[in-house]
Design a protein around this motif. Structure first.
Motif, PDB file in Angstrom:
ATOM      1  N   UNK A  58      15.966   5.650 -16.205  1.00  0.00           N
ATOM      2  CA  UNK A  58      15.117   5.258 -15.088  1.00  0.00           C
ATOM      3  C   UNK A  58      13.945   4.475 -15.648  1.00  0.00           C
ATOM      4  N   UNK A  59      13.832   3.247 -15.208  1.00  0.00           N
ATOM      5  CA  UNK A  59      12.771   2.371 -15.718  1.00  0.00           C
ATOM      6  C   UNK A  59      11.734   2.160 -14.622  1.00  0.00           C
ATOM      7  N   UNK A  60      10.487   2.501 -14.929  1.00  0.00           N
ATOM      8  CA  UNK A  60       9.401   2.318 -13.977  1.00  0.00           C
ATOM      9  C   UNK A  60       8.554   1.131 -14.404  1.00  0.00           C
ATOM     10  N   UNK A  61       8.434   0.177 -13.496  1.00  0.00           N
ATOM     11  CA  UNK A  61       7.640  -1.007 -13.789  1.00  0.00           C
ATOM     12  C   UNK A  61       6.194  -0.762 -13.371  1.00  0.00           C
ATOM     13  N   UNK A  94       0.827  -1.214   0.000  1.00  0.00           N
ATOM     14  CA  UNK A  94       0.000   0.000   0.000  1.00  0.00           C
ATOM     15  C   UNK A  94       0.857   1.258   0.000  1.00  0.00           C
ATOM     16  N   UNK A  95       1.886   1.269   0.823  1.00  0.00           N
ATOM     17  CA  UNK A  95       2.764   2.435   0.904  1.00  0.00           C
ATOM     18  C   UNK A  95       3.531   2.637  -0.401  1.00  0.00           C
ATOM     19  N   UNK A  96       4.008   1.554  -1.003  1.00  0.00           N
ATOM     20  CA  UNK A  96       4.766   1.668  -2.249  1.00  0.00           C
ATOM     21  C   UNK A  96       3.891   2.147  -3.409  1.00  0.00           C
ATOM     22  N   UNK A 110       4.993   9.599  -9.994  1.00  0.00           N
ATOM     23  CA  UNK A 110       4.420   9.850 -11.312  1.00  0.00           C
ATOM     24  C   UNK A 110       3.834  11.255 -11.432  1.00  0.00           C
ATOM     25  N   UNK A 111       3.335  11.798 -10.320  1.00  0.00           N
ATOM     26  CA  UNK A 111       2.787  13.150 -10.331  1.00  0.00           C
ATOM     27  C   UNK A 111       3.881  14.216 -10.291  1.00  0.00           C
ATOM     28  N   UNK A 112       5.092  13.824  -9.899  1.00  0.00           N
ATOM     29  CA  UNK A 112       6.214  14.767  -9.806  1.00  0.00           C
ATOM     30  C   UNK A 112       7.366  14.306 -10.699  1.00  0.00           C
ATOM     31  N   UNK A 113       7.012  13.854 -11.899  1.00  0.00           N
ATOM     32  CA  UNK A 113       8.033  13.312 -12.792  1.00  0.00           C
ATOM     33  C   UNK A 113       9.099  14.300 -13.204  1.00  0.00           C
ATOM     34  N   UNK A 114       8.750  15.584 -13.298  1.00  0.00           N
ATOM     35  CA  UNK A 114       9.752  16.586 -13.694  1.00  0.00           C
ATOM     36  C   UNK A 114      10.590  17.059 -12.515  1.00  0.00           C
ATOM     37  N   UNK A 115      10.077  16.911 -11.303  1.00  0.00           N
ATOM     38  CA  UNK A 115      10.798  17.395 -10.123  1.00  0.00           C
ATOM     39  C   UNK A 115      11.823  16.396  -9.610  1.00  0.00           C
ATOM     40  N   UNK A 116      11.512  15.107  -9.676  1.00  0.00           N
ATOM     41  CA  UNK A 116      12.394  14.090  -9.106  1.00  0.00           C
ATOM     42  C   UNK A 116      13.803  14.102  -9.687  1.00  0.00           C
ATOM     43  N   UNK A 119       2.606   6.622  -7.080  1.00  0.00           N
ATOM     44  CA  UNK A 119       1.719   7.669  -7.574  1.00  0.00           C
ATOM     45  C   UNK A 119       2.332   9.046  -7.355  1.00  0.00           C
ATOM     46  N   UNK A 120       2.961   9.236  -6.210  1.00  0.00           N
ATOM     47  CA  UNK A 120       3.622  10.513  -5.920  1.00  0.00           C
ATOM     48  C   UNK A 120       4.723  10.804  -6.931  1.00  0.00           C
TER      49      UNK A 120
END
Length: 337
Positions: A333-336, A304-306, A314-320, A311-312
């Protein structure tokens, strides 16, 4: 000759320049002490949406180079492992037992003027501020903990909220850093909207309200612990150590995003720490990943936490990417799913 103004008698006094003094050729030229100056950067360098325009080092300036940075990180990790083998597990159990006392899941419940958006903007501003002073991630985590615990017990006016943020950061730096930032430097970042007396008075109020209890187990502590445990179990293989260092750097960026999101206040730092590392392994496509069962949490709780962290991100893709070291942000960076 140059003209100087005497501060005592307010008269013009003519002073000879070094070239006109007798025997000046035998003396070294005098050097003037100057205040350190910080170059202004654009808000895009901070890596998050800043509430105020704050100077912060860009990734190119903060990172000396991929090879040197990785080599230094490995040396530091080897040194930390020698201490971790003797005291790591006992210290983890001690901190794990104490973390529930320092949680503030409903810190804004009794705040009439401070809302979730205001808290997000303040912490999003503190992130580049702590990078500007080259402070440790531990200082930032402790500052957010102090901020939330004070908000949980004391109503704060909206026009004093920024002052509360820099005061919490100052207290955390005094607890963690060898050379904390000076009061005038912090006030300058607030455009001198507050006085030194106001900051010092608020510092005393915070310490009294928190009963001088500042040794909170932080998210940074658990990130470090699980990273050390991972390297120790892998017998310090060079490839495994490199992956552990990259995963910790990626997890730290995700953790910074979670600090600013009020929804993650309900999760204990130990759970957030292991989930950030697990998500970092997934994003980097590591084959040998951290065993999430070492945290002691149920699989459903970790999942649940992951998912919320995913989601966090994905919503901040330009900031990370701007929160990561330069060599790591350039990697694929590969997101599964």
């Amino acid at each position: 000759m140059t003209c100087a103004l005497s501060p005592g008698r307010r008269k013009r006094v003519w002073v000879r320049s070094p070239e006109e003094r007798p025997g000046s050729h035998c003396r070294a030229p005098l050097k003037r002490n100057r205040e350190p100056r910080y170059r202004q950067h654009s808000s895009s360098d901070s890596g998050v949406a800043d509430l105020f325009d704050t100077p912060s080092p860009s990734s190119d300036e903060a990172s000396p180079g991929a090879g040197a940075s990785t080599r230094r990180a490995k040396e530091e990790l080897q040194l930390e492992l020698s201490i971790f083998r003797d005291y790591g597990q006992e210290w983890y159990c001690f901190q794990k037992e104490r973390e529930s006392r320092f949680l503030s899941p409903d810190s804004l419940a009794h705040q009439p003027q401070v809302k979730e958006e205001s808290r997000c903007k303040l912490i999003s501003w503190l992130i580049p501020v702590h990078r500007h002073f080259y402070l440790s991630f531990e200082s930032l985590c402790l500052a957010v903990n102090i901020l939330d615990r004070f908000l949980a017990c004391t109503p704060v006016a909206a026009d004093c909220f920024q002052l509360l943020g820099v005061t919490a950061l100052l207290i955390a730096c005094k607890q963690v850093e060898v050379h904390p930032p000076r009061v005038k430097q912090l006030l300058a970042l607030c455009c001198h909207a507050f006085s030194r007396e106001q900051l010092c008075n608020l510092e005393c109020i915070i310490l009294l309200k928190l009963h001088f209890s500042l040794g909170a187990p932080t998210l940074n502590f658990f990130l470090e612990h699980f990273t050390h445990l991972r390297v120790q179990q892998s017998q310090a293989c060079d490839q495994d150590m490199t992956e552990a260092i990259d995963a910790k750097a990626m997890a730290r960026g995700v953790a910074e995003l979670s600090l600013a999101d009020y929804a993650f206040n309900t999760y204990p730092p130990s759970l957030l720490g292991v989930c950030c590392l697990g998500l970092a392994d997934r994003m980097l496509g590591h084959q040998k990943r951290l065993d999430l069962s070492i945290s002691g949490y149920l699989d459903s709780v970790v999942k649940d936490c992951m998912e919320k962290l995913q989601l966090l991100v994905s919503l901040n893709g330009t900031s990370l990417p701007r929160l990561l070291p330069l060599e790591l942000s350039k990697k694929h960076v590969k997101t599964e799913s």
